[in-house]
Design a protein around this motif. Structure first.
Motif, mmCIF file in Angstrom:
data_model
loop_
_atom_site.group_PDB
_atom_site.id
_atom_site.type_symbol
_atom_site.label_atom_id
_atom_site.label_comp_id
_atom_site.label_asym_id
_atom_site.label_seq_id
_atom_site.Cartn_x
_atom_site.Cartn_y
_atom_site.Cartn_z
ATOM 1 N N TYR A 171 -4.003 -4.083 0.014
ATOM 2 C CA TYR A 171 -4.857 -4.037 -1.171
ATOM 3 C C TYR A 171 -6.302 -3.690 -0.849
ATOM 4 N N SER A 172 -6.596 -3.375 0.405
ATOM 5 C CA SER A 172 -7.954 -2.992 0.778
ATOM 6 C C SER A 172 -8.224 -1.528 0.431
ATOM 7 N N ASP A 173 -9.505 -1.152 0.438
ATOM 8 C CA ASP A 173 -9.895 0.225 0.142
ATOM 9 C C ASP A 173 -9.420 1.183 1.228
ATOM 10 N N ARG A 174 -9.467 2.481 0.893
ATOM 11 C CA ARG A 174 -9.066 3.538 1.816
ATOM 12 C C ARG A 174 -10.243 4.471 2.100
ATOM 13 N N PRO A 175 -11.239 4.032 2.843
ATOM 14 C CA PRO A 175 -12.359 4.925 3.144
ATOM 15 C C PRO A 175 -11.947 6.021 4.127
ATOM 16 N N THR A 176 -12.671 7.125 4.103
ATOM 17 C CA THR A 176 -12.420 8.191 5.070
ATOM 18 C C THR A 176 -13.207 7.908 6.340
ATOM 19 N N LEU A 219 18.178 -7.620 8.453
ATOM 20 C CA LEU A 219 17.778 -8.624 9.435
ATOM 21 C C LEU A 219 17.146 -9.824 8.739
ATOM 22 N N PRO A 220 17.356 -11.032 9.253
ATOM 23 C CA PRO A 220 16.652 -12.198 8.695
ATOM 24 C C PRO A 220 15.154 -12.012 8.854
ATOM 25 N N ALA A 221 14.387 -12.424 7.849
ATOM 26 C CA ALA A 221 12.936 -12.257 7.905
ATOM 27 C C ALA A 221 12.248 -13.453 7.282
ATOM 28 N N ALA A 222 11.135 -13.852 7.893
ATOM 29 C CA ALA A 222 10.356 -14.982 7.382
ATOM 30 C C ALA A 222 9.497 -14.586 6.188
ATOM 31 N N VAL A 223 9.432 -13.276 5.885
ATOM 32 C CA VAL A 223 8.670 -12.775 4.742
ATOM 33 C C VAL A 223 9.660 -12.177 3.749
ATOM 34 N N PRO A 224 9.898 -12.818 2.614
ATOM 35 C CA PRO A 224 10.870 -12.299 1.645
ATOM 36 C C PRO A 224 10.520 -10.880 1.191
ATOM 37 N N GLY A 225 11.525 -10.005 1.193
ATOM 38 C CA GLY A 225 11.331 -8.645 0.707
ATOM 39 C C GLY A 225 10.395 -7.797 1.541
ATOM 40 N N ILE A 226 10.262 -8.106 2.829
ATOM 41 C CA ILE A 226 9.256 -7.393 3.626
ATOM 42 C C ILE A 226 9.570 -5.909 3.767
ATOM 43 N N THR A 227 10.832 -5.527 3.795
ATOM 44 C CA THR A 227 11.132 -4.102 3.927
ATOM 45 C C THR A 227 10.708 -3.330 2.681
ATOM 46 N N ASP A 228 10.879 -3.937 1.507
ATOM 47 C CA ASP A 228 10.414 -3.289 0.278
ATOM 48 C C ASP A 228 8.893 -3.194 0.255
ATOM 49 N N LEU A 229 8.220 -4.242 0.727
ATOM 50 C CA LEU A 229 6.762 -4.228 0.782
ATOM 51 C C LEU A 229 6.262 -3.141 1.731
ATOM 52 N N MET A 230 6.940 -2.980 2.858
ATOM 53 C CA MET A 230 6.560 -1.934 3.804
ATOM 54 C C MET A 230 6.725 -0.549 3.185
ATOM 55 N N GLU A 231 7.861 -0.338 2.552
ATOM 56 C CA GLU A 231 8.142 0.984 1.989
ATOM 57 C C GLU A 231 7.184 1.311 0.847
ATOM 58 N N ARG A 232 6.751 0.287 0.127
ATOM 59 C CA ARG A 232 5.819 0.498 -0.982
ATOM 60 C C ARG A 232 4.496 1.102 -0.508
ATOM 61 N N GLU A 233 4.098 0.778 0.710
ATOM 62 C CA GLU A 233 2.830 1.288 1.237
ATOM 63 C C GLU A 233 2.784 2.810 1.235
ATOM 64 N N LEU A 234 3.937 3.435 1.483
ATOM 65 C CA LEU A 234 3.977 4.894 1.557
ATOM 66 C C LEU A 234 3.626 5.558 0.231
ATOM 67 N N GLY A 235 3.696 4.819 -0.860
ATOM 68 C CA GLY A 235 3.443 5.406 -2.172
ATOM 69 C C GLY A 235 1.987 5.477 -2.559
ATOM 70 N N TYR A 236 1.073 4.900 -1.765
ATOM 71 C CA TYR A 236 -0.334 4.866 -2.143
ATOM 72 C C TYR A 236 -1.151 5.914 -1.394
ATOM 73 N N ARG A 237 -2.079 6.507 -2.125
ATOM 74 C CA ARG A 237 -2.957 7.500 -1.543
ATOM 75 C C ARG A 237 -3.849 6.871 -0.458
ATOM 76 N N GLY A 238 -3.987 7.577 0.629
ATOM 77 C CA GLY A 238 -4.874 7.131 1.693
ATOM 78 C C GLY A 238 -4.201 6.365 2.801
ATOM 79 N N TYR A 239 -2.960 5.924 2.578
ATOM 80 C CA TYR A 239 -2.263 5.135 3.600
ATOM 81 C C TYR A 239 -1.920 5.987 4.821
ATOM 82 N N LEU A 240 -1.256 7.113 4.603
ATOM 83 C CA LEU A 240 -0.884 7.973 5.728
ATOM 84 C C LEU A 240 -2.110 8.529 6.457
ATOM 85 N N PRO A 241 -3.151 8.989 5.745
ATOM 86 C CA PRO A 241 -4.369 9.395 6.460
ATOM 87 C C PRO A 241 -4.986 8.270 7.278
ATOM 88 N N ALA A 242 -4.879 7.028 6.804
ATOM 89 C CA ALA A 242 -5.413 5.900 7.569
ATOM 90 C C ALA A 242 -4.639 5.707 8.866
#
Length: 321
Positions: A100-105, A204-227
């Motif tokens: 949820y942080s900003d994506r500065p260049t 795989l068992p994970a201590a963070v519920p839904g972590i794979t969905d949370l990870m994949e969601r990151e790819l949908g936001y602008r600035g993530y891949l450039p970061a």
């Protein structure tokens, strides 16, 4: 006819090259509206908005947690609950360009990330020494902070830390060194590769519920891949030998926890860290891969409990701020 074919071929190649950049520009930006459902709080810092969570007893020993290249602060979810139950106060935050942080260049080198952490600590008026824990790329950032400000750090925990041996695969060299062509390759190839890795962990068992969905969601936001690309070209482009030599001279206790089946940080990295700082305490979780903070949270907590002095305060899971 031949001229026309050349023109159309050139036009097609230009479109093919431009497409990943156009797709990136059309992705939704992180905004206040999207931050509405985020846990924790936000700080307006010099490089942009930083999302953070500060939980645990007000007078508990503080642990500052720095996540890795691609997985934001939610990676600490399972460990945070365990640490708070033990009486620690935990600060976890999203590195700029993630979560949820900003994506500065700009180049995301050591100075870039240390500035964010220094700004956040100043914002929260944290001026007492604390424990510092870094995962993967966060391990390199943690080493940089501890070497720069050794008096502010009491002990260091490194989970599958980066910075010992540079990953010199042909693909990474191309992305790191080839300018615009490297950026095109990152935007084109990395999402598929990341999704493949994420889906391989889905069962795989994970201590963070839904972590794979949370990870994949990151790819949908602008600035993530450039970061990610900026970090590969910045903080991850240089070994942190000097930082660890400084840490050793400062006499800071260091615990390094490794995954025995980690395919991202090779086992040889442990030997390299040991060569730089023979005082580091090493622990190996034999059946863990690179995701050990969320796949083996209980095992990590057991080792943390042996390394960190037990808090004198009574456990209290209520947020401190």
């Amino acid at each position: 006819m031949e001229t026309s074919r050349v023109i159309w071929t050139a036009l097609g190649l230009a479109i093919l090259f431009a497409l990943p950049f156009l797709i990136e520009r059309r992705r939704p930006a992180m905004s206040d509206e999207r931050r509405g459902s985020a846990p924790g709080q936000f700080a307006e810092l010099s490089q942009g908005v930083t999302h953070f969570q500060l939980v645990g007893p007000q007078n508990g020993p503080l642990i500052v947690c720095i996540h890795g290249l691609s997985t934001p602060a939610f990676v600490w979810g399972g460990l945070t609950k365990g640490l708070v139950a033990m009486g620690f106060r935990v600060l976890a935050y999203d590195l700029l360009g993630r979560g949820y942080s900003d994506r500065p260049t700009g180049l995301q080198n050591k100075g870039f990330f240390l500035r964010q952490l220094n700004d956040l600590l100043e914002h929260l008026e944290i001026d007492k020494p604390f424990y510092l824990m870094g995962y993967s790329m966060g391990g390199a950032i943690a080493a940089g902070f501890a070497a720069t400000h050794p008096a502010r750090v009491e002990r260091i925990v490194l989970l599958a830390p980066a910075g010992m041996i540079l990953n010199q695969t042909a693909a990474l060299r191309f992305v790191r060194e080839r300018g615009l062509l490297g950026a095109w390759a990152m935007l084109t190839l990395f999402p598929r590769q990341m999704r493949k890795g994420i889906r391989a962990e889905r069962d795989l068992p994970a201590a963070v519920p839904g972590i794979t969905d949370l990870m994949e969601r990151e790819l949908g936001y602008r600035g993530y891949l450039p970061a990610l690309l900026s970090s590969v070209r910045g903080v991850l482009a240089h070994p942190v030998e000097g930082e660890h030599l400084t840490i050793r001279r400062a006499g800071l206790p260091v615990l390094a926890i490794w995954g025995g089946e980690d395919a991202v940080i090779p086992a040889s990295a442990m030997g390299q860290l040991a060569a730089w700082n023979r005082d580091v305490l090493h622990e190996v979780i034999e059946d863990a891969g690179h995701g050990l903070p969320y796949t083996h949270a209980d095992d990590v907590l057991t080792r943390l409990g042996r390394f960190l002095p037990a808090p004198e305060t009574a456990p209290n899971a209520a947020p401190a701020r």
